[in-house]
Write a protein that holds these residues in place. Structure first.
Motif, PDB file in Angstrom:
ATOM      1  N   ASN A  54       0.820  -1.211   0.000  1.00 42.54           N
ATOM      2  CA  ASN A  54       0.000   0.000   0.000  1.00 42.54           C
ATOM      3  C   ASN A  54       0.852   1.259   0.000  1.00 42.54           C
ATOM      4  OD1 ASN A  54      -2.614  -1.332   0.168  1.00 42.54           O
ATOM      5  ND2 ASN A  54      -2.002  -1.905   2.241  1.00 42.54           N
ATOM      6  N   ALA A  55       2.092   1.157  -0.440  1.00 47.31           N
ATOM      7  CA  ALA A  55       3.015   2.287  -0.405  1.00 47.31           C
ATOM      8  C   ALA A  55       2.559   3.428  -1.320  1.00 47.31           C
ATOM      9  CB  ALA A  55       4.414   1.830  -0.807  1.00 47.31           C
ATOM     10  N   LEU A  56       2.938   4.632  -0.935  1.00 49.24           N
ATOM     11  CA  LEU A  56       2.740   5.814  -1.766  1.00 49.24           C
ATOM     12  C   LEU A  56       4.101   6.221  -2.307  1.00 49.24           C
ATOM     13  CD1 LEU A  56       1.177   8.258  -2.880  1.00 49.24           C
ATOM     14  CD2 LEU A  56       1.546   9.389  -0.677  1.00 49.24           C
ATOM     15  N   VAL A  57       4.248   6.234  -3.618  1.00 51.75           N
ATOM     16  CA  VAL A  57       5.515   6.561  -4.264  1.00 51.75           C
ATOM     17  C   VAL A  57       5.392   7.941  -4.894  1.00 51.75           C
ATOM     18  CG1 VAL A  57       7.189   5.885  -6.020  1.00 51.75           C
ATOM     19  CG2 VAL A  57       5.968   4.125  -4.727  1.00 51.75           C
ATOM     20  N   LEU A  58       6.218   8.871  -4.433  1.00 52.84           N
ATOM     21  CA  LEU A  58       6.169  10.251  -4.914  1.00 52.84           C
ATOM     22  C   LEU A  58       7.378  10.535  -5.784  1.00 52.84           C
ATOM     23  CD1 LEU A  58       5.012  13.118  -4.939  1.00 52.84           C
ATOM     24  CD2 LEU A  58       6.180  13.533  -2.761  1.00 52.84           C
ATOM     25  N   ASP A  59       7.123  10.968  -7.005  1.00 50.38           N
ATOM     26  CA  ASP A  59       8.191  11.302  -7.954  1.00 50.38           C
ATOM     27  C   ASP A  59       8.088  12.792  -8.269  1.00 50.38           C
ATOM     28  OD1 ASP A  59      10.029  11.554  -9.955  1.00 50.38           O
ATOM     29  OD2 ASP A  59       9.159  10.038 -11.277  1.00 50.38           O
ATOM     30  N   PHE A  60       8.990  13.582  -7.693  1.00 53.40           N
ATOM     31  CA  PHE A  60       8.945  15.033  -7.870  1.00 53.40           C
ATOM     32  C   PHE A  60       9.362  15.464  -9.271  1.00 53.40           C
ATOM     33  CE2 PHE A  60       9.043  15.473  -3.168  1.00 53.40           C
ATOM     34  CZ  PHE A  60       8.004  16.372  -3.049  1.00 53.40           C
ATOM     35  N   PHE A  61      10.136  14.652  -9.964  1.00 48.90           N
ATOM     36  CA  PHE A  61      10.613  14.982 -11.303  1.00 48.90           C
ATOM     37  C   PHE A  61      10.230  13.831 -12.229  1.00 48.90           C
ATOM     38  CE2 PHE A  61      13.350  17.004  -8.191  1.00 48.90           C
ATOM     39  CZ  PHE A  61      13.299  18.334  -8.596  1.00 48.90           C
ATOM     40  N   ALA A  62       8.965  13.804 -12.620  1.00 48.90           N
ATOM     41  CA  ALA A  62       8.401  12.627 -13.281  1.00 48.90           C
ATOM     42  C   ALA A  62       8.955  12.388 -14.673  1.00 48.90           C
ATOM     43  CB  ALA A  62       6.879  12.755 -13.346  1.00 48.90           C
ATOM     44  N   GLY A  63       9.379  13.439 -15.364  1.00 57.74           N
ATOM     45  CA  GLY A  63       9.934  13.244 -16.691  1.00 57.74           C
ATOM     46  C   GLY A  63       8.959  12.546 -17.623  1.00 57.74           C
ATOM     47  N   ARG A  73       3.504  -1.922 -12.719  1.00 61.19           N
ATOM     48  CA  ARG A  73       4.027  -3.282 -12.924  1.00 61.19           C
ATOM     49  C   ARG A  73       4.186  -4.012 -11.593  1.00 61.19           C
ATOM     50  NH1 ARG A  73       6.576  -5.972 -16.868  1.00 61.19           N
ATOM     51  NH2 ARG A  73       8.325  -6.420 -15.468  1.00 61.19           N
ATOM     52  N   LEU A  74       4.688  -3.327 -10.591  1.00 56.60           N
ATOM     53  CA  LEU A  74       4.847  -3.961  -9.281  1.00 56.60           C
ATOM     54  C   LEU A  74       3.493  -4.392  -8.715  1.00 56.60           C
ATOM     55  CD1 LEU A  74       7.537  -1.628  -7.659  1.00 56.60           C
ATOM     56  CD2 LEU A  74       7.864  -3.972  -8.441  1.00 56.60           C
ATOM     57  N   ASN A  75       2.477  -3.549  -8.872  1.00 51.93           N
ATOM     58  CA  ASN A  75       1.144  -3.899  -8.381  1.00 51.93           C
ATOM     59  C   ASN A  75       0.607  -5.150  -9.064  1.00 51.93           C
ATOM     60  OD1 ASN A  75       0.938  -1.830  -6.510  1.00 51.93           O
ATOM     61  ND2 ASN A  75      -0.090  -0.429  -7.913  1.00 51.93           N
ATOM     62  N   ARG A  76       0.849  -5.243 -10.353  1.00 53.05           N
ATOM     63  CA  ARG A  76       0.365  -6.412 -11.101  1.00 53.05           C
ATOM     64  C   ARG A  76       1.056  -7.686 -10.616  1.00 53.05           C
ATOM     65  NH1 ARG A  76      -1.312  -8.020 -16.818  1.00 53.05           N
ATOM     66  NH2 ARG A  76      -0.292 -10.038 -17.109  1.00 53.05           N
ATOM     67  N   GLN A  77       2.330  -7.570 -10.288  1.00 54.20           N
ATOM     68  CA  GLN A  77       3.101  -8.754  -9.914  1.00 54.20           C
ATOM     69  C   GLN A  77       2.657  -9.358  -8.590  1.00 54.20           C
ATOM     70  OE1 GLN A  77       7.221  -7.478 -10.133  1.00 54.20           O
ATOM     71  NE2 GLN A  77       6.889  -6.699 -12.207  1.00 54.20           N
ATOM     72  N   ASP A  78       2.257  -8.520  -7.634  1.00 52.21           N
ATOM     73  CA  ASP A  78       1.913  -9.072  -6.319  1.00 52.21           C
ATOM     74  C   ASP A  78       0.528  -8.673  -5.832  1.00 52.21           C
ATOM     75  OD1 ASP A  78       2.214  -6.430  -5.602  1.00 52.21           O
ATOM     76  OD2 ASP A  78       4.005  -6.726  -4.384  1.00 52.21           O
ATOM     77  N   GLY A  79      -0.298  -8.075  -6.710  1.00 51.01           N
ATOM     78  CA  GLY A  79      -1.640  -7.691  -6.313  1.00 51.01           C
ATOM     79  C   GLY A  79      -1.680  -6.506  -5.373  1.00 51.01           C
ATOM     80  N   GLY A  80      -0.626  -5.689  -5.369  1.00 48.62           N
ATOM     81  CA  GLY A  80      -0.554  -4.546  -4.475  1.00 48.62           C
ATOM     82  C   GLY A  80      -1.451  -3.397  -4.898  1.00 48.62           C
ATOM     83  N   TYR A  81      -1.592  -2.425  -3.981  1.00 52.54           N
ATOM     84  CA  TYR A  81      -2.404  -1.241  -4.229  1.00 52.54           C
ATOM     85  C   TYR A  81      -1.557   0.018  -4.067  1.00 52.54           C
ATOM     86  CZ  TYR A  81      -6.496  -4.263  -4.050  1.00 52.54           C
ATOM     87  OH  TYR A  81      -7.411  -5.245  -4.314  1.00 52.54           O
ATOM     88  N   ARG A  82      -0.321  -0.049  -4.489  1.00 55.42           N
ATOM     89  CA  ARG A  82       0.564   1.107  -4.362  1.00 55.42           C
ATOM     90  C   ARG A  82       0.052   2.262  -5.214  1.00 55.42           C
ATOM     91  NH1 ARG A  82       3.210  -3.506  -5.190  1.00 55.42           N
ATOM     92  NH2 ARG A  82       4.495  -4.322  -3.488  1.00 55.42           N
ATOM     93  N   THR A  83       0.246   3.465  -4.700  1.00 56.16           N
ATOM     94  CA  THR A  83      -0.179   4.664  -5.402  1.00 56.16           C
ATOM     95  C   THR A  83       1.056   5.457  -5.820  1.00 56.16           C
ATOM     96  OG1 THR A  83      -2.190   4.802  -4.067  1.00 56.16           O
ATOM     97  CG2 THR A  83      -1.540   6.790  -5.246  1.00 56.16           C
ATOM     98  N   SER A  84       0.999   6.032  -6.994  1.00 55.81           N
ATOM     99  CA  SER A  84       2.113   6.842  -7.477  1.00 55.81           C
ATOM    100  C   SER A  84       1.626   8.264  -7.767  1.00 55.81           C
ATOM    101  CB  SER A  84       2.699   6.224  -8.754  1.00 55.81           C
ATOM    102  OG  SER A  84       3.688   7.077  -9.310  1.00 55.81           O
ATOM    103  N   ILE A  85       2.353   9.238  -7.256  1.00 56.18           N
ATOM    104  CA  ILE A  85       2.087  10.646  -7.565  1.00 56.18           C
ATOM    105  C   ILE A  85       3.259  11.163  -8.384  1.00 56.18           C
ATOM    106  CG2 ILE A  85       1.753  12.968  -6.645  1.00 56.18           C
ATOM    107  CD1 ILE A  85       0.489  11.765  -4.193  1.00 56.18           C
ATOM    108  N   SER A  86       2.979  11.598  -9.586  1.00 56.90           N
ATOM    109  CA  SER A  86       4.016  12.088 -10.490  1.00 56.90           C
ATOM    110  C   SER A  86       3.869  13.597 -10.663  1.00 56.90           C
ATOM    111  CB  SER A  86       3.902  11.406 -11.864  1.00 56.90           C
ATOM    112  OG  SER A  86       4.000  10.002 -11.738  1.00 56.90           O
TER     113      SER A  86
END
Length: 281
Positions: A54-63, A73-86
């Motif tokens: 359930n991690a929140l991944v923050l990318d300040f310089f998303a490019g 991709r990580l969520n698909r591999q293990d059924g996770g619910y990680r959120t990404s903010i770009s």
């Protein structure tokens, strides 16, 4: 934990084929300088969030949006619910800017802004990755590689929402006239669960979005009834109470069940998101 070894010589880290080449598969004809290998970013993220579904991944310089793609991709591999903010600007390269200027288009013009990084690369790349379709409507060709292989056209079971960051008038926020403008931030603060709620012009003394785990009390005189409504929503995680009185806020907060994150509007919002403010020493 053992220290990770240097893996930049590995095949999966080669940026030309797995960064630039993959980006060309997703958004043909659109260029971005030196995009990273999707698999290199994925491997680095795995070191930190493999045990945090359930991690929140923050990318300040998303490019070009590689980080958000890797999180999917990580969520698909293990059924996770990680959120990404770009987060990215919408910068137009110097060469493109000169060409646009010669055609009569300048900063702020739609034709100019559509060539910026965010609108021309970041958002289209992430959307193509998630949907499995290129901007022209055709399926993305090719297959993903390590550690799981599947057609890129399958996409991912993920949601995508975009926002334009802009400066707001703190005085208007302080008197509550910009509530609809700050709802996206409240939604993000509460974990971005469910769809982004819409704010309708009503005379309701509170705001209870049905699909999101937060609620806002807009009229402190209705706190008791608000608390009754809160008791019927076990899914809630965050509450905001709109009041100008610190003592009133403290009294109301003392009656709210433990386990809920409680904030004061509009004080907390202004303190947390105000920029360029001198700090007294």
């Amino acid at each position: 934990n053992s220290r990770p070894a240097n893996g930049w010589g590995e095949r999966a880290t080669q940026a030309r084929a797995l960064g630039t080449g993959l980006l060309g598969d997703l958004i043909p004809g659109r260029k971005f300088p030196f995009p990273k290998s999707l698999y290199a970013v994925e491997d680095h993220l795995r070191l930190f969030v493999q045990e945090k579904p359930n991690a929140l991944v923050l990318d300040f310089f998303a490019g070009s949006g590689t980080t958000a793609h890797a999180v999917a991709r990580l969520n698909r591999q293990d059924g996770g619910y990680r959120t990404s903010i770009s987060v990215t600007n919408n910068e137009v390269s110097e060469i493109e800017a000169r060409a646009l200027n010669q055609r009569g288009f300048f900063f702020g013009d739609l034709e100019f802004e559509e060539q910026g990084i965010c609108r021309a690369v970041t958002i289209p790349r992430i959307r193509s990755a998630l949907e499995g379709k290129r901007p022209d409507g055709h399926d993305v060709e090719g297959e993903y590689k390590w550690p799981d292989e599947f057609p890129m056209a399958e996409g991912f079971d993920e949601n995508l929402v975009g926002f334009d960051l802009a400066y707001a008038d703190p005085d208007e926020i302080d008197v509550g006239s910009q509530f609809s403008a700050i709802v996206p931030v409240l939604w993000l603060t509460a974990g971005a669960g469910g769809s982004l709620p819409r704010v309708l012009e009503t005379a309701e003394p509170w705001f209870f979005p049905e699909t999101s785990p937060f609620a806002v009390l807009l009229d402190e005189d209705c706190f008791t009834d608000f608390l009754t409504c809160v008791s019927k929503r076990p899914d809630l995680t965050h509450l905001w109470l709109a009041t100008d009185s610190e003592p009133a806020f403290i009294r109301m907060r003392s009656r709210i069940p433990a386990g809920l994150v409680v904030g004061m509007l509009y004080r907390d919002y202004l303190r947390n998101f105000r920029l360029n403010v001198a700090i007294a020493r």
